[in-house]
Scaffold this active site. Structure first.
Site, PDB file in Angstrom:
ATOM      1  CD  GLU A   1      37.923  48.144  49.618  1.00 38.23           C
ATOM      2  OE1 GLU A   1      38.897  48.649  49.009  1.00 38.23           O
ATOM      3  OE2 GLU A   1      38.039  47.607  50.720  1.00 38.23           O
TER       4      GLU A   1
ATOM      5  CG  ASN B   1      37.415  42.909  49.337  1.00 41.23           C
ATOM      6  OD1 ASN B   1      36.484  43.647  49.050  1.00 41.23           O
ATOM      7  ND2 ASN B   1      38.009  42.941  50.518  1.00 41.23           N
TER       8      ASN B   1
ATOM      9  CG  ASN C   1      40.077  44.192  53.411  1.00 43.44           C
ATOM     10  OD1 ASN C   1      40.038  44.927  52.421  1.00 43.44           O
ATOM     11  ND2 ASN C   1      38.989  43.827  54.063  1.00 43.44           N
TER      12      ASN C   1
ATOM     13  CG  ASP D   1      38.152  47.452  54.954  1.00 42.00           C
ATOM     14  OD1 ASP D   1      38.584  47.204  53.818  1.00 42.00           O
ATOM     15  OD2 ASP D   1      36.937  47.380  55.223  1.00 42.00           O
TER      16      ASP D   1
END
Length: 291
Positions: A18, A103, A148, A198
């Site tokens: 990521e 995230n 995201n 995503d």
């Protein structure tokens, strides 16, 4: 439109790759393996990658200056000294909540760092999106399951974000001087096909490039929310794209083998590796964060 050339940029597989980006100060590409708490840095021109163990889950990075980076982790924002690797807590974010982690994240053209959180077990509604700039932290949105697609238009007037749990990308007008929202979020795109929206990045023309987890693609959407291109990826779970290089004509795409069965992983041997997608286009780089 010619098909892009796709190659493996780095062959050490990440369980949950990521947060890729490009540092014009060092000409390095960076990305994370969230699960193992590792930061990867590798010259775009090729060569050996440096792998830094951070000691906790981490997922996004913002450049401060030639000496420092700002890293989003499961407990907050840490300043990392580039030379020594030493990290210092700068701004706690949900540090008191061991069930959540950082995230997605990206820097607005105004120098504001937007950071998303989520439950470590993808608990419904456990995530939020925060705005950080010049020592001030604000929670912008909450009740998000999997944050995201945080990304911004070139002029800083539009922000995008997604909840992968709902497969929706929203857009919201922002103040170009501060990066703060000035309207309520509106629907930009609802994904109704296989896979999940995503990570995303916006190019120099305002098009949004989205990695579609489970669909083996990077999809491109116009500012009007219409899909205008789809690039097939050689893995099932691409997770996030980022433009790289001085000309920003190419993409780095992180991928993952997270939660794959052994059987599926055997059929997807390059899962988790980091890919270079060579394009003929004009991307954008995130600016430094203002701390």
């Amino acid at each position: 439109m010619d098909e892009p050339k796709i190659s493996i940029f780095h062959d050490v597989a990440c369980e949950l790759g990521e947060g890729p980006g490009y540092d014009p100060l060092t000409k390095n590409v960076w990305w994370f393996d969230i699960v193992s708490g590792r930061l990867f840095e590798k010259p775009l021109a090729g060569g050996k990658a440096e792998i830094h163990t951070l000691g906790q889950m981490a997922s996004a990075l913002a450049i401060i200056d030639e000496k420092r980076q700002l890293i989003a982790t499961e407990t907050g924002l840490f300043i990392r000294d580039r030379q020594t690797g030493h990290t210092t807590m700068h701004q706690p974010i949900e540090a008191e909540n061991p069930a959540t982690r950082s995230n997605d994240g990206r820097v607005h053209p105004a120098g504001a760092f937007w950071i998303g959180t989520m439950g470590k077990k993808c608990e419904m509604g456990a995530g939020s999106i925060y705005w950080y700039r010049q020592g001030e932290l604000r929670r912008l949105f909450s009740d998000i399951s999997i944050t995201n697609s945080i990304s911004f238009s070139p002029d800083g007037r539009i922000a995008y974000f997604a909840d992968t749990g709902k497969n929706i990308i929203w857009r919201v007008d922002t103040d170009p001087e501060t990066g703060l929202p000035i309207t309520e979020p509106a629907l930009f795109y609802q994904h109704k096909e296989k896979g999940g929206v995503d990570g995303s990045v916006v190019d120099g023309e305002g098009n949004l490039w989205n990695a579609c987890w489970g669909r083996s693609s990077v999809d491109v959407y116009s500012p009007a929310g219409k899909r205008i291109r789809s690039i097939a990826m050689p893995v099932r779970q691409p997770s996030c794209p980022a433009f790289v290089g001085v000309e920003t004509a190419n993409l780095i795409v992180t991928t993952a083998y997270h939660e794959m069965s052994e059987r599926v992983h055997r059929s997807d041997p390059d899962a988790g590796k980091t890919f270079l997608v060579e394009l003929a286009g004009k991307g954008r780089l995130d600016p430094p964060v203002r701390i």
